[in-house]
Scaffold this active site. Structure first.
Site, PDB file in Angstrom:
ATOM      1  CD  GLU A 134      -3.171  -0.601   0.127  1.00  0.00           C
ATOM      2  OE1 GLU A 134      -3.079   0.469  -0.515  1.00  0.00           O
ATOM      3  OE2 GLU A 134      -4.113  -1.402  -0.043  1.00  0.00           O
ATOM      4  CG  ASN A 154      -8.360   6.733  -4.391  1.00  0.00           C
ATOM      5  OD1 ASN A 154      -7.522   5.926  -4.768  1.00  0.00           O
ATOM      6  ND2 ASN A 154      -8.603   6.954  -3.110  1.00  0.00           N
ATOM      7  CG  ASP A 203     -13.495   8.163  -5.240  1.00  0.00           C
ATOM      8  OD1 ASP A 203     -12.394   8.706  -4.935  1.00  0.00           O
ATOM      9  OD2 ASP A 203     -14.064   7.357  -4.492  1.00  0.00           O
ATOM     10  CB  SER A 262     -11.725   9.535  -1.903  1.00  0.00           C
ATOM     11  OG  SER A 262     -11.323   8.378  -2.628  1.00  0.00           O
ATOM     12  CG  ASP A 317      -6.512   5.484  -0.882  1.00  0.00           C
ATOM     13  OD1 ASP A 317      -7.668   5.731  -0.513  1.00  0.00           O
ATOM     14  OD2 ASP A 317      -6.243   4.756  -1.854  1.00  0.00           O
ATOM     15  CG  ASN A 350     -11.126   6.105   0.372  1.00  0.00           C
ATOM     16  OD1 ASN A 350     -12.293   6.429   0.541  1.00  0.00           O
ATOM     17  ND2 ASN A 350     -10.449   6.417  -0.717  1.00  0.00           N
TER      18      ASN A 350
END
Length: 129
Positions: free
Chosen positions: A35, A46, A48, A50, A52, A59
């Protein structure tokens, strides 16, 4: 902070992640490797809108509030900035909530793609824990 592999394993163990919801410590260390490459300050945007955050790339749409994600739920009740700390307490507490949510560690795409079904024990081999 970029953690050493065994350093992060020890911190995760200290915070009670070893065998939490049945996931051995190696699973968590493997997830963190793929990750964030063990970097507590990792952030990734991301599609969308958002973002992380942190060593486990938690998220902002669901779990934390960064003040810029439309419709954020903030289910861990924390600012996303708390997930970037070298102290992984907030990250671990939130991860425990996520892994208890029904999908287990499948919530982490990197875990699903790179750790699930592999010899995750290798990630803690040689560590004094």
């Amino acid at each position: 902070k970029v953690f050493g592999r065994c350093e992060l394993a020890a911190a995760m163990k200290r915070h009670g992640l070893d065998n939490y919801r049945g996931y051995s410590l190696g699973n968590w260390v493997c997830a963190a490797k793929f990750e964030s490459n063990f970097n507590s300050q990792a952030t990734n945007r991301n599609t969308d809108g958002s973002t992380d955050y942190g060593v486990l790339q938690i998220n902002s749409r669901w779990w934390c509030n960064d003040g810029k994600t439309p419709g954020s739920r903030n289910l861990c009740n924390i600012p996303c900035s708390a997930l970037l700390s070298s102290d992984i307490t907030a990250t671990v507490n939130c991860a425990k909530k996520i892994v208890s949510d029904g999908n287990g560690m499948n919530a982490w795409v990197a875990w699903r793609n790179r750790c699930k079904g592999t010899d995750v024990q290798a990630w803690i081999r040689g560590c004094r824990l």
